[in-house]
Design a protein around this motif. Structure first.
Motif, PDB file in Angstrom:
ATOM      1  N   PHE A 275      58.800  41.691  -7.835  1.00  0.00           N
ATOM      2  CA  PHE A 275      58.123  40.911  -6.864  1.00  0.00           C
ATOM      3  C   PHE A 275      58.665  39.844  -6.425  1.00  0.00           C
ATOM      4  N   LEU A 276      59.389  39.193  -7.417  1.00  0.00           N
ATOM      5  CA  LEU A 276      60.321  37.890  -6.805  1.00  0.00           C
ATOM      6  C   LEU A 276      61.633  38.086  -6.319  1.00  0.00           C
ATOM      7  N   LYS A 277      61.990  39.081  -6.409  1.00  0.00           N
ATOM      8  CA  LYS A 277      63.264  39.553  -6.066  1.00  0.00           C
ATOM      9  C   LYS A 277      63.881  39.596  -4.466  1.00  0.00           C
ATOM     10  N   ASP A 278      62.848  39.930  -3.797  1.00  0.00           N
ATOM     11  CA  ASP A 278      62.974  39.980  -2.389  1.00  0.00           C
ATOM     12  C   ASP A 278      62.229  38.753  -1.776  1.00  0.00           C
ATOM     13  N   ARG A 279      62.852  37.768  -1.804  1.00  0.00           N
ATOM     14  CA  ARG A 279      62.294  36.490  -1.544  1.00  0.00           C
ATOM     15  C   ARG A 279      61.930  36.315   0.091  1.00  0.00           C
ATOM     16  N   ILE A 280      60.860  35.824   0.456  1.00  0.00           N
ATOM     17  CA  ILE A 280      60.699  35.401   1.967  1.00  0.00           C
ATOM     18  C   ILE A 280      60.889  33.878   1.838  1.00  0.00           C
ATOM     19  N   PRO A 281      61.981  33.274   2.658  1.00  0.00           N
ATOM     20  CA  PRO A 281      62.500  31.920   2.470  1.00  0.00           C
ATOM     21  C   PRO A 281      61.067  31.214   3.017  1.00  0.00           C
ATOM     22  N   PHE A 282      60.968  29.829   2.306  1.00  0.00           N
ATOM     23  CA  PHE A 282      59.806  29.094   2.959  1.00  0.00           C
ATOM     24  C   PHE A 282      60.271  28.577   4.382  1.00  0.00           C
ATOM     25  N   TRP A 283      61.492  28.453   4.560  1.00  0.00           N
ATOM     26  CA  TRP A 283      62.190  27.865   5.805  1.00  0.00           C
ATOM     27  C   TRP A 283      61.448  28.855   7.059  1.00  0.00           C
ATOM     28  N   PHE A 284      61.833  30.373   6.836  1.00  0.00           N
ATOM     29  CA  PHE A 284      61.391  31.332   7.536  1.00  0.00           C
ATOM     30  C   PHE A 284      59.887  31.405   7.881  1.00  0.00           C
ATOM     31  N   ALA A 285      58.990  31.228   6.684  1.00  0.00           N
ATOM     32  CA  ALA A 285      57.555  31.174   7.001  1.00  0.00           C
ATOM     33  C   ALA A 285      56.938  30.160   7.678  1.00  0.00           C
ATOM     34  N   ALA A 286      57.743  28.736   7.467  1.00  0.00           N
ATOM     35  CA  ALA A 286      57.244  27.462   8.047  1.00  0.00           C
ATOM     36  C   ALA A 286      57.666  27.575   9.657  1.00  0.00           C
ATOM     37  N   SER A 287      58.971  27.952   9.829  1.00  0.00           N
ATOM     38  CA  SER A 287      59.301  28.004  11.327  1.00  0.00           C
ATOM     39  C   SER A 287      58.695  29.199  11.886  1.00  0.00           C
ATOM     40  N   GLY A 288      58.399  30.230  11.466  1.00  0.00           N
ATOM     41  CA  GLY A 288      57.721  31.317  11.999  1.00  0.00           C
ATOM     42  C   GLY A 288      56.195  30.631  12.356  1.00  0.00           C
ATOM     43  N   TYR A 289      55.418  30.050  11.524  1.00  0.00           N
ATOM     44  CA  TYR A 289      54.224  29.637  11.987  1.00  0.00           C
ATOM     45  C   TYR A 289      54.368  28.629  13.070  1.00  0.00           C
ATOM     46  N   VAL A 290      54.948  27.582  12.829  1.00  0.00           N
ATOM     47  CA  VAL A 290      55.156  26.329  13.967  1.00  0.00           C
ATOM     48  C   VAL A 290      55.774  27.135  15.053  1.00  0.00           C
ATOM     49  N   GLY A 291      56.616  27.950  15.133  1.00  0.00           N
ATOM     50  CA  GLY A 291      57.056  28.571  16.525  1.00  0.00           C
ATOM     51  C   GLY A 291      55.904  29.281  17.259  1.00  0.00           C
ATOM     52  N   LEU A 292      55.180  30.202  16.340  1.00  0.00           N
ATOM     53  CA  LEU A 292      53.985  31.069  17.005  1.00  0.00           C
ATOM     54  C   LEU A 292      52.887  29.860  17.148  1.00  0.00           C
ATOM     55  N   ALA A 293      52.549  28.999  16.510  1.00  0.00           N
ATOM     56  CA  ALA A 293      51.685  28.006  17.068  1.00  0.00           C
ATOM     57  C   ALA A 293      51.986  27.385  18.271  1.00  0.00           C
ATOM     58  N   ALA A 294      53.208  26.974  18.562  1.00  0.00           N
ATOM     59  CA  ALA A 294      53.716  26.330  19.847  1.00  0.00           C
ATOM     60  C   ALA A 294      53.231  27.286  21.003  1.00  0.00           C
ATOM     61  N   ILE A 295      53.685  28.271  20.757  1.00  0.00           N
ATOM     62  CA  ILE A 295      53.461  29.512  21.925  1.00  0.00           C
ATOM     63  C   ILE A 295      52.143  29.706  22.129  1.00  0.00           C
ATOM     64  N   SER A 296      51.297  29.944  20.865  1.00  0.00           N
ATOM     65  CA  SER A 296      49.834  29.917  21.159  1.00  0.00           C
ATOM     66  C   SER A 296      48.964  28.688  21.818  1.00  0.00           C
ATOM     67  N   THR A 297      49.532  27.692  21.326  1.00  0.00           N
ATOM     68  CA  THR A 297      49.107  26.266  21.715  1.00  0.00           C
ATOM     69  C   THR A 297      49.201  26.131  23.381  1.00  0.00           C
ATOM     70  N   ALA A 298      50.477  26.720  24.037  1.00  0.00           N
ATOM     71  CA  ALA A 298      50.663  26.604  25.152  1.00  0.00           C
ATOM     72  C   ALA A 298      49.883  27.868  25.914  1.00  0.00           C
ATOM     73  N   THR A 299      49.562  29.019  25.530  1.00  0.00           N
ATOM     74  CA  THR A 299      49.070  30.064  26.446  1.00  0.00           C
ATOM     75  C   THR A 299      47.811  30.265  26.112  1.00  0.00           C
ATOM     76  N   ILE A 300      47.026  29.785  24.961  1.00  0.00           N
ATOM     77  CA  ILE A 300      45.446  29.804  25.143  1.00  0.00           C
ATOM     78  C   ILE A 300      44.691  29.235  25.998  1.00  0.00           C
ATOM     79  N   PRO A 301      45.162  27.884  26.453  1.00  0.00           N
ATOM     80  CA  PRO A 301      44.176  27.119  27.317  1.00  0.00           C
ATOM     81  C   PRO A 301      44.626  27.829  28.609  1.00  0.00           C
ATOM     82  N   ILE A 302      45.606  28.558  28.884  1.00  0.00           N
ATOM     83  CA  ILE A 302      45.840  29.414  30.208  1.00  0.00           C
ATOM     84  C   ILE A 302      44.592  30.421  30.413  1.00  0.00           C
TER      85      ILE A 302
END
Length: 568
Positions: A275-302
């Motif tokens: 379970f711990l062998k194939d790690r999903i890096p914290f930076w990847f999860a955090a940057s993915g969330y922040v990037g998608l949140a930025a796109i969504s924040t700009a798109t949903i009000p449209i």
């Protein structure tokens, strides 16, 4: 498997029978053009392009929100995730080691109880009547008086199986919550109908008893969830400081040095390693969330102009905490309460925007919140399945991404075909979509703010929030021999909102396991998981032929109904 489940569950997640339809012109007219707060400007009819765009910009955020906590949820807290565990047992049954006698017997046991559960669910269907208001699912097994307060055994193999898998303290906590809420609190509140709230309100009106149920339940959930989230952050920070000063390493698992180590501990160690062998890096999860949140924040009000960008941003700041609460609760009880969190988001954002667009803003915020908390819980459920089947956590994550992307196309397209071909939402249609009206009325109520909630509702919420925090603190400071008997507030909260019937089922399951362990502990340890998985999977498989029968409008031939005798 994970991708397929995501595709199948996406229509439920995206509210194609609830908040999405609440925005359309038909629901606006059904409520009444003269209904206070129901404005013609707050109408947005379904459109294929905007529905696909909306699902794409918000559906992936939940997948990134809790990835850093997967070790905590699965390994440290050892949450059960009953459906994920049952799925793992079913998958493992097809890949047993050759010549393993125990594995062969477990597979045979799983198959037997899967068949029993499937045919029992089929048998129940014949007596369930039109609309599912009859039959064994509504059997007043504890008497008609208790039945009115949802205390009855409904012969559900799924929740008996959950009772066999979940720890005894979880099942007892669920039953305790049912007794407190439906045995005492809700009857007490109901006696004040006409004083605390109008007596003639519908069953799903926030101004009545339903408002107490939703907000008190969510207060318990938030009290428990936020306490544990803060505790995890504090422990992680403390251990990180120790590592940085080289005092000791943060343990991944305990090394077992005894030469007589049991096979079960060795298997658990192997699962931990995989379970711990194939790690999903914290930076990847955090940057993915922040990037998608930025796109969504700009798109949903449209897509939904009343929902301003700063409100969307606020929702994404608080969403990970709510996602943790929902995933934690799902791991304990198997209940995904995404709709409850969605209703809270609907109410809060509708009140923040106000009468000028608050209905559309609240309904859109409901969709955003439901998406994040539900997909996060589903992913953690899949991580549990992957852990038990020695599957790569990274592959489970990628499967979820693929399944979500497929669902964002297939689900809106399927709904659009139904929308174009049938009169969806009409009272005279086979597809009445009753929740569309309920969600729109909730949004209209939300415009008026918390002042419209029934009397003493906020006081009860604060009280139960404090109780949840206090009980968790008590569990942490007392010795283990005492804390193991202290109930879990998160498990207690579910029947506050859902009802007491499933608590009875789960308690029956835990009693069966308790007696089985006393009679033959070794046999119970070997076969209880297989029995539980068979019960859950058999009942789940029946939903496929049941759905096919419903599509062809084949109704159950009998309505078995119970009422008081003529002499009473």
């Amino acid at each position: 498997m994970a991708s397929l489940l995501v595709v199948l569950l996406t229509p439920l997640l995206w509210g194609f029978g609830s908040y999405m339809l609440s925005m359309d012109e038909k629901t606006y007219k059904l409520i009444g053009e003269d209904y206070p707060g129901n404005r013609a400007e707050d109408v947005k009819n379904p459109g294929l392009l905007w529905m696909m765009g909306f699902t794409f910009v918000v559906s992936f955020l939940g997948l990134f929100s809790l990835v850093p906590l997967r070790k905590v949820m699965v390994l440290d807290y050892k949450l059960t995730y009953p459906s994920g565990t049952a799925t793992a047992m079913l998958i493992n049954s097809f890949h047993t080691s050759s010549g393993a006698e125990l594995a062969r017997k477990q597979v045979s046991c799983l198959g037997k109880y899967l068949s029993i559960s499937f045919f029992w669910s089929c048998f129940k269907w014949f007596f369930s009547g039109v609309g599912g208001s009859c039959g064994f699912d509504n059997f007043p097994s504890l008497g008609l008086a208790l039945y009115k307060n949802t205390f009855y055994f409904d012969f559900s193999p799924t929740y008996i199986g959950c009772g066999l898998i979940c720890p005894h303290i979880v099942n007892c906590s669920v039953l305790l919550g049912a007794i407190i809420s439906w045995g005492f609190l809700w009857p007490f509140v109901s006696r004040h109908a006409g004083d605390w709230y109008p007596a003639d309100l519908g069953a799903n009106d926030f101004k009545g008893l339903y408002g107490y149920k939703v907000f008190v339940a969510i207060s318990l959930i938030l009290g428990d969830g936020l306490y544990n989230l803060i505790k995890i952050i504090a422990i992680t920070f403390k251990e990180t400081c120790k590592i940085s000063t080289r005092q000791k390493d943060l343990p991944i698992f305990k090394e077992v040095l005894d030469s007589d180590t049991s096979k079960r501990l060795l298997e658990e160690k192997k699962r931990d390693e995989v379970f711990l062998k194939d790690r999903i890096p914290f930076w990847f999860a955090a940057s993915g969330y922040v990037g998608l949140a930025a796109i969504s924040t700009a798109t949903i009000p449209i897509i939904f102009p009343p929902l301003k960008w700063y409100l969307v941003l606020c929702s994404y700041i608080i969403a990970p905490a709510l996602a943790f609460c929902n995933s934690y609760g799902t791991g304990l009880t198997d209940w995904n309460l995404a709709s409850t969190y969605g209703k809270i988001g609907l109410f809060i954002f509708a009140s923040l925007v106000g009468s000028n667009g608050g209905v559309i803003a609240g309904l859109a915020a409901c969709g955003v919140m439901m998406s994040i908390v539900s997909t996060a819980a589903d992913l953690m459920q899949d991580f549990k399945t992957g852990y038990l089947t020695l599957s790569s956590a990274r592959s489970m994550f990628v499967s979820q991404l693929v399944g979500t992307a497929m669902g964002c196309v297939i689900a809106p397209l399927t709904f659009w075909l139904y929308w174009s071909a049938f009169d969806i939402g009409s009272p005279d249609s086979p597809y009445k979509a009753p929740y569309a009206i309920i969600y729109r009325e909730m949004a209209i109520l939300g415009i008026q703010g918390f002042s419209e909630l029934p009397k003493h509702c906020l006081e009860l919420c604060l009280f139960f929030f404090a109780v949840a925090v206090a009980v968790n603190f008590l569990r942490d400071v007392t010795p283990k021999r005492v804390s193991q008997f202290i109930p879990i507030p998160m498990a207690m909260s579910v029947p506050f909102y859902i009802g007491a019937y499933f608590a009875i089922d789960m308690f029956v399951g835990t009693v069966i396991l308790f007696v089985w362990e006393r009679l033959n502990r070794k046999e119970a340890e070997d076969y209880s998981g297989a029995v539980a998985s068979g019960l859950i999977c058999g009942d789940g498989i029946w939903t496929i032929p049941s759905a096919i029968l419903s599509i062809f409008r084949i109704n159950p031939p009998i309505c078995m109904y119970f009422g008081p005798s003529s002499g009473s």
